[in-house]
Design an enzyme around this catalytic site. Structure first.
Site, PDB file in Angstrom:
ATOM      1  N   SER A 289       0.821  -1.221   0.000  1.00  0.00           N
ATOM      2  CA  SER A 289       0.000   0.000   0.000  1.00  0.00           C
ATOM      3  C   SER A 289       0.849   1.263   0.000  1.00  0.00           C
ATOM      4  CB  SER A 289      -0.912   0.021   1.222  1.00  0.00           C
ATOM      5  OG  SER A 289      -1.575   1.281   1.280  1.00  0.00           O
TER       6      SER A 289
ATOM      7  N   LYS B 110     -13.481  -4.429   1.665  1.00  0.00           N
ATOM      8  CA  LYS B 110     -14.377  -3.282   1.428  1.00  0.00           C
ATOM      9  C   LYS B 110     -15.857  -3.634   1.626  1.00  0.00           C
ATOM     10  CE  LYS B 110     -11.240  -0.961  -1.778  1.00  0.00           C
ATOM     11  NZ  LYS B 110     -11.076  -0.326  -3.097  1.00  0.00           N
TER      12      LYS B 110
END
Ligand code: ATR
Length: 262
Positions: free
Chosen positions: A15, A66
């Site tokens: 990330s 998510k």
């Protein structure tokens, strides 16, 4: 006091969110710390709850959590409700709020390139979560028509059906990836083909003027074909920055300029 933020995912090492948020903070004078959290695949909920119980101010959520983040929220923004996925969490009045900034990140990145979305015809390749998250923001940015082309046609048709209350039916069309043809202002690759190294073959009968690859840092047969046709094209780094800017501005009330971080 230093505000605490994090991005949660599995895997998470790759990330780039911490470096982006620290760069935004340096530019805007916000005092924050932003770290990566690796959650076990069966441990998203506990890890996220712990973070907020320990005073965390906000959290980004990435693959594969998510949809779980969406399910956990007490309050959702409209675009998160339509996307059925959340990438941005924060606590407000004792409630967990969720938003999805991916679609607006894509819109901002496309607009920063100077590609026109108003009255545009857009083709999106893929019908997974990445596609679901961007349709409504693209419509709000003025797209006239969005065609969703998927290898599995039924999945594209289901997506159109799911979105019919949020987006007028006439503006959305589902086709199979083997039915690609016509002319589009922008083609967006939202399949995971570039992530897995698979080839996507764009037929000669498909004409397009701009090409956006959502993945970044990977070789992409989609981008190779756009470049061979001398069509303006880009990978998804701008979208990544755009979604991070949206989250930063929700949390901190100040919005960095996208062009400063591309
Ligand atoms: P994401 O959440 O990133 O969208 P996903 O929900 O797994 O991921 O969806 C992946 C998308 O990429 C799907 O649209 C998938 O097509 P299918 O629905 O037919 O599986 C598409 N995809 C993945 N690999 C592909 C390939 N080699 N060629 C074409 N489409 C591909």
């Amino acid at each position: 006091m230093t505000k605490q933020f994090a991005v949660i995912g599995n895997p998470i090492e790759q990330s780039r969110s911490p470096e982006l948020h620290h760069a935004f903070a340096a530019k805007t004078g916000v005092d924050l710390n932003y770290k990566k959290i690796l959650a076990p695949l069966d441990g998203f909920e506990n890890t996220a709850k712990d973070f907020f119980e320990q005073g965390g101010a906000g959290m980004n959520v990435t693959v594969p959590f998510k949809e779980q983040a969406f399910a956990l929220c007490d309050q959702l923004t409209e675009r998160a409700r339509i996307a059925k996925a959340v990438n941005t969490l924060w606590m407000q009045d004792g409630k967990l709020f969720g938003d999805n900034t991916d679609g607006q990140g894509l819109v901002a990145a496309i607009q920063a390139l100077g590609w026109n979305l108003a009255n545009s015809r857009i083709l999106i390749l893929g019908a997974g979560g990445a596609t679901r998250g961007v349709i409504y923001p693209l419509m709000q940015a003025g797209a006239k028509q969005i065609v969703i082309a998927n290898r599995t046609l039924a999945r594209a048709q289901q997506l159109v059906e799911d979105l019919k209350e949020a987006v007028p039916r006439a503006k959305l069309q589902a086709i199979g990836l083997d039915q690609l043809s016509g002319e589009f202002d922008v083609v967006i690759n939202a399949t995971s083909a570039s992530l897995t190294g698979d080839t996507l073959q764009l037929p000669e009968t498909l004409l397009f003027h701009h090409a956006y690859e959502m993945a970044y840092g990977k070789s992409s047969s989609f981008l190779d074909q756009a470049q061979a046709r001398q069509v303006p094209s880009t990978d998804g780094f701008g979208m990544l920055v755009g979604q991070a800017i949206e989250a930063f501005s929700i949390w901190n009330g100040v919005k960095p300029e996208l062009k400063d971080f591309l």
